[in-house]
Design an enzyme around this catalytic site. Structure first.
Site, PDB file in Angstrom:
ATOM      1  N   ARG A  53       0.743  -1.055   0.070  1.00  0.00           N
ATOM      2  CA  ARG A  53      -0.004   0.086   0.037  1.00  0.00           C
ATOM      3  C   ARG A  53       0.947   1.584  -0.006  1.00  0.00           C
ATOM      4  O   ARG A  53       1.792   1.261   0.643  1.00  0.00           O
ATOM      5  CB  ARG A  53      -0.914   0.142   1.108  1.00  0.00           C
ATOM      6  CG  ARG A  53      -1.687  -1.242   1.313  1.00  0.00           C
ATOM      7  CD  ARG A  53      -2.259  -1.166   2.997  1.00  0.00           C
ATOM      8  NE  ARG A  53      -3.229  -2.400   3.076  1.00  0.00           N
ATOM      9  CZ  ARG A  53      -3.907  -2.611   4.269  1.00  0.00           C
ATOM     10  NH1 ARG A  53      -3.587  -1.994   5.179  1.00  0.00           N
ATOM     11  NH2 ARG A  53      -4.350  -3.887   4.154  1.00  0.00           N
ATOM     12  N   ASP A  55       0.188   5.455   0.769  1.00  0.00           N
ATOM     13  CA  ASP A  55      -0.810   6.545   1.446  1.00  0.00           C
ATOM     14  C   ASP A  55      -1.092   7.525   0.579  1.00  0.00           C
ATOM     15  O   ASP A  55      -0.507   7.726  -0.769  1.00  0.00           O
ATOM     16  CB  ASP A  55      -0.045   7.331   2.675  1.00  0.00           C
ATOM     17  CG  ASP A  55       0.231   6.247   3.685  1.00  0.00           C
ATOM     18  OD1 ASP A  55      -0.505   5.272   3.963  1.00  0.00           O
ATOM     19  OD2 ASP A  55       0.990   6.533   4.463  1.00  0.00           O
ATOM     20  N   ARG A 202       8.746   8.219   5.937  1.00  0.00           N
ATOM     21  CA  ARG A 202       8.668   9.566   6.313  1.00  0.00           C
ATOM     22  C   ARG A 202       8.860   9.906   7.506  1.00  0.00           C
ATOM     23  O   ARG A 202       9.544  11.118   7.908  1.00  0.00           O
ATOM     24  CB  ARG A 202       7.149   9.641   6.240  1.00  0.00           C
ATOM     25  CG  ARG A 202       6.586   9.635   4.652  1.00  0.00           C
ATOM     26  CD  ARG A 202       5.206   9.524   4.442  1.00  0.00           C
ATOM     27  NE  ARG A 202       4.486  10.827   5.005  1.00  0.00           N
ATOM     28  CZ  ARG A 202       3.179  10.746   4.972  1.00  0.00           C
ATOM     29  NH1 ARG A 202       2.328   9.697   4.688  1.00  0.00           N
ATOM     30  NH2 ARG A 202       2.575  11.820   5.705  1.00  0.00           N
TER      31      ARG A 202
END
Length: 256
Positions: A53, A55, A202
């Site tokens: 996945r 975001d 991140r």
């Protein structure tokens, strides 16, 4: 049924991430719609399985997925058929007929992500969806030294966002490269590992930016890893600067 592996790029700016969500535009849903249109809308619908996945706002240069379809097309015909249906913010770069034991997620060996940080004085309106912005001076020598402490197998509990559904926070980081792109006035981070947790990259980038701007000591990675406490890492860099660069499957077995 014939299994196809697709390698594709997308601009994540107008997607609510990869995974299907009710009443939201997602990469998985758009791909699924295209595949089922080519397959003439079978029941049940054909799922599209991604390598992982991303975001909302995160981009991909070479994301990978697979699907099973009852019709056999040549690789090039499949690529062209999908691209003729898909919107302009997704591009199928390659379609390959593969063995049925290939799995986009579970067959992957490692992944590489890139993070771009623009260092202009002000936010560039043409880069705001494709980079983070950090105008303060950065010491790349300090960041490279600190990044070495992320290399290897670690429990990354301090560097995973709440909401993660992972059963284990242990991951292995193989390589981190940090360089300055003088032409674009950017600092570019490349991360390669066997997998990454929710927002892990991140958070790691934000942490390294703090070290590079001398807001943290260069040896702070070890302390925070050992703490296994998310509050110790504090910041999360924005999604706009993150790109999935590649997914490595080793020696894929293909057929055509």
């Amino acid at each position: 049924m014939y299994r196809y592996k697709i390698t594709f790029a997308y601009d994540g700016s107008n997607f609510s991430g990869f995974q299907i969500q009710p009443h939201k535009r997602t990469v998985e849903q758009v791909l699924k719609n295209a595949v089922n249109k080519i397959a003439k809308h079978p029941i049940p619908e054909i799922p599209v399985i991604g390598s992982g996945r991303t975001d909302a706002g995160v981009h991909a240069l070479n994301q990978v997925a697979h699907f099973d379809i009852p019709y056999r097309l040549s690789n090039e015909s499949m690529r062209k058929a999908l691209n003729s249906i898909l919107p302009l913010d997704i591009l199928i770069k390659k379609a390959e007929l593969v063995d049925n034991d290939f799995h986009a997620r579970y067959s992957a060996h490692n992944k590489t992500y890139r993070y771009r940080v623009d260092q202009g004085e002000f936010v560039n309106p043409f880069k705001r969806n494709y980079t983070a912005h950090f105008k303060y001076p950065l010491d790349l020598t300090l960041m490279r030294k600190a990044a070495k402490d992320f290399i290897g197998e670690h429990d990354f509990t301090s560097f995973v966002a709440s909401g993660s559904q992972a059963k284990s926070n242990v991951r292995t980081v193989y390589k981190i490269d940090i360089k300055r792109d003088e032409l674009r006035n950017e600092v570019v981070f490349d991360f390669t590992g066997n997998g990454f947790l929710y927002n892990q990259i991140r958070i790691m980038v934000a942490f390294l930016l703090e070290i590079g701007s001398k807001q943290r000591p260069v040896d702070d990675v070890k302390r925070v890893l050992a703490a296994k406490d998310r509050t110790q890492a504090r910041m999360t860099a924005p999604a706009s600067g993150l790109y999935l660069v590649s997914v490595d499957y080793g020696n894929d077995r293909e057929s055509d």
